[in-house]
Motif scaffolding. Sequence first.
Motif, short mmCIF file in Angstrom:
data_model
loop_
_atom_site.label_atom_id
_atom_site.label_comp_id
_atom_site.label_asym_id
_atom_site.label_seq_id
_atom_site.Cartn_x
_atom_site.Cartn_y
_atom_site.Cartn_z
N GLU A 260 0.87 -1.39 -0.06
CA GLU A 260 -0.19 0.08 0.15
C GLU A 260 0.92 1.16 0.16
OE1 GLU A 260 -0.24 -2.37 1.64
OE2 GLU A 260 -1.74 -3.65 1.21
N ARG B 98 2.40 1.49 -3.49
CA ARG B 98 1.51 2.10 -4.11
C ARG B 98 1.30 3.77 -3.20
NH1 ARG B 98 -0.70 -2.69 -3.78
NH2 ARG B 98 -2.41 -2.66 -2.43
N ALA B 99 0.82 4.53 -2.45
CA ALA B 99 0.81 5.25 -2.66
C ALA B 99 2.11 6.41 -2.56
CB ALA B 99 0.40 5.74 -0.95
N ARG C 206 3.91 5.11 -5.50
CA ARG C 206 3.76 5.56 -7.56
C ARG C 206 3.01 6.42 -7.44
NH1 ARG C 206 3.50 -0.26 -11.13
NH2 ARG C 206 3.79 0.74 -12.93
N ALA C 207 1.82 6.76 -6.63
CA ALA C 207 0.89 7.60 -7.26
C ALA C 207 1.58 8.89 -7.31
CB ALA C 207 -0.67 7.13 -6.65
N ALA C 208 1.97 9.35 -5.98
CA ALA C 208 2.31 10.39 -5.38
C ALA C 208 3.21 11.27 -6.86
CB ALA C 208 2.77 10.60 -4.33
N GLU D 276 4.46 9.73 -9.64
CA GLU D 276 3.46 9.74 -10.96
C GLU D 276 2.06 11.62 -11.02
OE1 GLU D 276 1.17 6.89 -12.06
OE2 GLU D 276 2.63 4.75 -12.22
N ARG D 277 2.24 11.34 -10.06
CA ARG D 277 1.04 12.98 -10.03
C ARG D 277 1.98 14.34 -10.18
NH1 ARG D 277 -2.79 15.36 -4.87
NH2 ARG D 277 -3.17 17.31 -5.70
N TRP E 161 8.74 3.08 -11.05
CA TRP E 161 8.29 4.85 -11.49
C TRP E 161 9.15 5.95 -11.60
CZ3 TRP E 161 6.25 1.26 -8.00
CH2 TRP E 161 7.24 1.03 -6.76
#
Length: 292
Positions: free
Chosen positions: A31, A34-35, A37-39, A41-42, A70
Amino acid sequence: MDLTILYRGPLASCDYDCPYCPFAKRRDSPEQLRADRAALERFTAWAAAQTGDRISVLFTPWGEGLVRSWYRRALVELARLPHIRRVAIQTNISSRTGWLAEAGEAGREKIALWCTYHPGQTPYERFLSKCRELTALGIRHSVGVVGLDGHLDEARRLRAALPEEVYLWVNAAEGHTYTDEEADRWTAIDPLFPYSRHPHRSAGLPCRTGESVVSVDGDGTVRRCHFVPAELGNLYDGSYRRALGPRTCPLAVCDCHIGYVHLETLPLYDVFAGGVLERIPASLPPLLAGRA
């Protein structure tokens, strides 16, 4: 606007277990990864959209970023963009290097690596081979070590093996006081070590952070630097822009290179002209040519 961003997302896991690092061998949960990676990518998407600005980025993860796909992808994607001046990352270069070729010739000119050698964590020859791979790929990079007594012989060995044009820096070990004799030994390897040896008085002194340099975390919170907790706004709603401007440092001292390099009272923007993010001097310090 010319803006330098020090980005540090949630990533805190590392594949090394250095005894002097609190994040050694820490594992992020799926988790948390994933957080992160999302941060990232943003952030990458935001940077890509800022075509009216000239942006430089230094990734300063607590953990090791380049073992994560990433981070590798972010460097390549950002380096391909015309308004991105430089994209760099602090790394132990434990992962493969072939992915750097994906940036293309123009992109590779913008990518730079700030590489740290940790004796005892990786075989010397393996680390040296990674440095040679970076040279072959045309990737700007600096190499360095933490100035602990047990690292001295390995640092000398590495300095002798590296090309003269590759700068080898030495970080003063946190909490360690160096005698003049000890400092001289490290300065023979890194002529700029005196800047790292002692914390720099910074209270009330002008600093570029908060004006042309900012720190950004995974949520987009903008601060002047990693070491001053006061918030300037948020990257993604643009509120930080209103807060940008000249300001003095509120801290008594600054003892980290990524902080004090931006102090206007030090000459380090001239020393590292063109290589502030990746810690590469504009010209080789005089003692370097003689090898340690």
